[in-house]
Design a protein around this motif. Structure first.
Motif, PDB file in Angstrom:
ATOM      1  N   UNK A 252       0.824  -1.209   0.000  1.00  0.00           N
ATOM      2  CA  UNK A 252       0.000   0.000   0.000  1.00  0.00           C
ATOM      3  C   UNK A 252       0.857   1.256   0.000  1.00  0.00           C
ATOM      4  N   UNK A 253       1.912   1.276   0.807  1.00  0.00           N
ATOM      5  CA  UNK A 253       2.817   2.426   0.852  1.00  0.00           C
ATOM      6  C   UNK A 253       3.625   2.561  -0.433  1.00  0.00           C
ATOM      7  N   UNK A 254       4.026   1.413  -0.991  1.00  0.00           N
ATOM      8  CA  UNK A 254       4.783   1.433  -2.245  1.00  0.00           C
ATOM      9  C   UNK A 254       3.954   2.070  -3.359  1.00  0.00           C
ATOM     10  N   UNK A 255       2.688   1.677  -3.441  1.00  0.00           N
ATOM     11  CA  UNK A 255       1.803   2.230  -4.475  1.00  0.00           C
ATOM     12  C   UNK A 255       1.513   3.707  -4.202  1.00  0.00           C
ATOM     13  N   UNK A 256       1.305   4.040  -2.941  1.00  0.00           N
ATOM     14  CA  UNK A 256       1.012   5.426  -2.567  1.00  0.00           C
ATOM     15  C   UNK A 256       2.141   6.358  -2.952  1.00  0.00           C
ATOM     16  N   UNK A 257       3.388   5.908  -2.762  1.00  0.00           N
ATOM     17  CA  UNK A 257       4.549   6.743  -3.054  1.00  0.00           C
ATOM     18  C   UNK A 257       5.021   6.629  -4.502  1.00  0.00           C
ATOM     19  N   UNK A 258       4.349   5.779  -5.302  1.00  0.00           N
ATOM     20  CA  UNK A 258       4.690   5.665  -6.713  1.00  0.00           C
ATOM     21  C   UNK A 258       5.923   4.839  -6.998  1.00  0.00           C
ATOM     22  N   UNK A 259       6.264   3.932  -6.072  1.00  0.00           N
ATOM     23  CA  UNK A 259       7.458   3.111  -6.256  1.00  0.00           C
ATOM     24  C   UNK A 259       7.168   1.763  -6.913  1.00  0.00           C
ATOM     25  N   UNK A 260       5.927   1.560  -7.341  1.00  0.00           N
ATOM     26  CA  UNK A 260       5.561   0.251  -7.876  1.00  0.00           C
ATOM     27  C   UNK A 260       6.326  -0.084  -9.155  1.00  0.00           C
TER      28      UNK A 260
END
Length: 285
Positions: A252-260
């Motif tokens: 969830x944090x990875x997607x939120x910060x755009x690191x996916x």
């Protein structure tokens, strides 16, 4: 050794399922290098799948509770003839969409001659003594994630919800039995590319995962060719639940910060490696 195996397998399966890096793809790679070209499953795998589902449920329990409440409220309104179709609350719409997305999975039972049914036809490519198919699927998954990441902050023309739900369902239809494809990646990307925001898309992929994992886990417990001891099963259940819970929060944090997109680079790298190995396997064979 059985306990150590249960721990490491639980960690590996939980991480590779929650993160869009394909649990089935990594399993196929392991089977290929260990010369185990069979689609037979173990009861341990079934236990771990159930554990992953439990971890997801704990991670998004508030959202799951809202869905369950809305679902039963809908049945209550239907029985008392108070169900409105002119206005559907957002949570109820999510419930209807999720149910509709499972309809395309009926295609799995279509007969395909000597291959059994459509599910078995897709699944057999995971155990064909060659990693070419897995490599292509890994690469496609990585490319799809990168495409989706570019659309996070751009407006997308939203399509009718029933069409959106069916597109998501057919994406899941192809992703579930095909090694190298990730259900989470497929559903998440299909949601975003059809107009859903990324946070809701992640929840959608998790809700679908729970349903599929529970059914898959129960089936694997019934048909597993190798049994699992009670101690190993309990440890695997606890470890897979804990790892999947943490993985959902991290994703969830990875997607939120755009690191996916960095996860996509991993998929592309594994895809390229498997494709090269697969080509050599064809040449040698």
């Amino acid at each position: 050794m059985s306990i150590i195996t249960a721990i490491f397998q639980a960690i590996g399966q939980a991480i590779s399922w929650i993160f869009p890096i394909s649990e089935s793809g990594h399993s196929a790679i392991f089977h290929n290098f260990s010369s185990r070209f069979t689609n037979a499953c173990s009861q341990l795998t079934g236990v771990i799948h159930i554990g992953i589902a439990i971890g997801i449920l704990i991670a998004i329990y508030k959202f799951i509770f809202k869905l369950a409440k809305s679902f039963f409220e809908g049945w209550n309104e239907l029985f008392h003839k108070r169900l409105r179709l002119d206005y559907i609350p957002p949570v109820r719409s999510f419930v209807y969409m999720t149910i509709l997305s499972f309809v395309p999975l009926i295609f799995y039972i279509i007969p395909t001659g000597k291959y059994g049914n459509f599910f078995m036809l897709l699944h057999r490519f995971s155990f064909d003594e060659n990693l070419l198919t897995e490599g292509i699927c890994f690469a496609l998954t990585g490319g799809l994630i990168i495409l989706t990441a570019t659309r996070f902050n751009k407006p997308i023309n939203k399509i009718p919800t029933y069409v959106q739900a069916l597109i998501i369902g057919f994406t899941a239809l192809l992703a579930i039995p095909t090694a190298g494809c990730s259900l989470v990646a497929g559903v998440f990307c299909a949601c975003v590319l059809t107009g859903m925001n990324k946070n809701l898309a992640l929840k959608y992929s998790m809700v679908m995962s729970v349903m599929i994992l529970l059914v898959t886990g129960i089936v694997e417990l019934c048909i597993g060719v190798t049994s699992v001891s009670l101690v190993s099963a309990i440890i695997a259940l606890v470890v897979s639940s804990g790892v999947s819970f943490v993985s959902v929060r991290i994703l969830g944090n990875v997607i939120k910060k755009g690191y996916v997109k960095y996860i996509a680079f991993y998929d592309l790298a594994v895809g390229a490696l498997c494709t090269i190995i697969g080509i050599f396997q064809i040449i040698i064979k």
